[in-house]
Design a protein around this motif. Structure first.
Motif, short mmCIF file in Angstrom:
data_model
loop_
_atom_site.label_atom_id
_atom_site.label_comp_id
_atom_site.label_asym_id
_atom_site.label_seq_id
_atom_site.Cartn_x
_atom_site.Cartn_y
_atom_site.Cartn_z
N THR A 2 35.55 35.26 31.83
CA THR A 2 35.39 34.75 33.18
C THR A 2 34.51 35.68 34.00
N GLU A 3 33.29 35.26 34.24
CA GLU A 3 32.37 36.05 35.05
C GLU A 3 32.74 35.91 36.53
N ARG A 4 32.82 37.02 37.21
CA ARG A 4 33.10 37.02 38.65
C ARG A 4 31.99 37.83 39.31
N THR A 5 30.97 37.14 39.78
CA THR A 5 29.80 37.80 40.32
C THR A 5 29.39 37.18 41.65
N LEU B 27 31.98 40.34 45.96
CA LEU B 27 31.99 41.79 46.12
C LEU B 27 32.41 42.18 47.53
N SER C 168 37.31 36.82 46.51
CA SER C 168 37.52 37.36 45.16
C SER C 168 38.93 37.17 44.65
N THR D 240 42.22 45.60 37.58
CA THR D 240 40.95 44.96 37.23
C THR D 240 40.60 45.22 35.78
N THR E 247 40.66 42.42 32.03
CA THR E 247 39.62 42.11 31.05
C THR E 247 40.23 41.81 29.68
N ILE F 226 39.04 38.65 33.97
CA ILE F 226 37.71 38.98 34.50
C ILE F 226 36.89 39.56 33.34
N SER G 189 31.79 42.58 32.01
CA SER G 189 30.51 42.76 32.70
C SER G 189 30.63 42.69 34.21
N SER G 190 31.73 42.14 34.70
CA SER G 190 31.94 42.03 36.15
C SER G 190 32.72 43.20 36.73
N PHE H 291 33.00 45.34 40.73
CA PHE H 291 34.29 45.12 41.38
C PHE H 291 34.95 46.45 41.71
#
Length: 224
Positions: free
Chosen positions: A117-120, A125, A168, A177, A181, A189, A192-193, A197
């Motif tokens: 899950t990408e969070r960008t 932010l 977010s 966080t 992952t 998450i 990569s995100s 964060f």
């Protein structure tokens, strides 16, 4: 067991249970309400907020930060030493990882499944800065209350609300966080995100420390 070892154990266990609550309730919510993301978030936020209240009340007599940002702000305010800070943060990170593994296993998933899950995006932010800043203000403001037991309810209530009012969904915790992952589920998450964060959480924590010093020039002797 030394006082620091006791604090480290409390932080490890507390963070583990917190992450298990975040990830576990997210998995349960996605299974119970598969077609309603809003309801999933509601279920996730209520469970997380309630777990925080219970965990802080249970562990506060020993140590109940469960968050490297809170621990770093304690250090910045001169409440704990550098060695204690490092030991407690390691315990929080390890506890978070254990909590993620246990949550996955409880729901018959692989012990570790790296989140995709990408969070960008700048909006998310900014949400992390706001969420973490608010959390620091709530924690260290509540610690100055005449009724120290209110800290648990203040923090649990704030996080439950911040799930909704921040873009977010309020991670606001580097250890949590990183742990998230390890579960490719509702609360996950992608690795990569994580870096941005965590950086934004540290920014929010630093801003919070400055505001706490301005609002409360005389440091409290209580510990979260």
């Amino acid at each position: 067991m030394t006082p620091l070892a006791r604090r480290a154990l409390a932080e490890l266990l507390g963070t583990a249970f917190l992450v298990a609550a975040v990830i576990g309730s997210g998995i349960a919510a996605s299974r119970l309400s598969p077609d309603d993301v809003g309801l999933q978030l509601l279920e996730n936020s209520i469970a997380t907020g309630a777990a925080l209240v219970a965990l802080i009340i249970a562990f506060q007599p020993v140590s109940a930060s469960f968050n490297p940002v809170v621990t770093l702000v304690e250090r910045a305010l001169g409440r704990i030493g550098t060695v204690d800070t490092a030991v407690l943060i390691v315990a929080q990170v390890v506890g978070g990882g254990l909590g993620a593994v246990v949550a996955n296993l409880m729901f018959d998933l692989d012990a570790v499944s790296v989140s995709t899950t990408e969070r960008t995006g700048g909006d998310l932010l900014l949400g992390e800065v706001v969420a973490t800043l608010g959390l620091v203000l709530v924690v260290f403001g509540a610690l100055r209350s005449e009724r120290i037991e209110t800290v648990a309810f203040a923090v649990g209530g704030y996080i439950a609300a911040a799930y909704w009012f921040t873009s977010s969904t309020s991670f606001a915790n580097p250890a949590v966080t990183l742990a998230r992952t390890l579960s490719d589920t509702f609360a996950g998450i992608a690795p990569s995100s994580v870096l941005l964060f965590v950086l934004m959480q540290l920014v929010g924590g630093a801003l919070g420390a400055v505001v706490v010093r301005l609002l409360h020039p005389s440091p409290s002797q209580e510990t979260p």
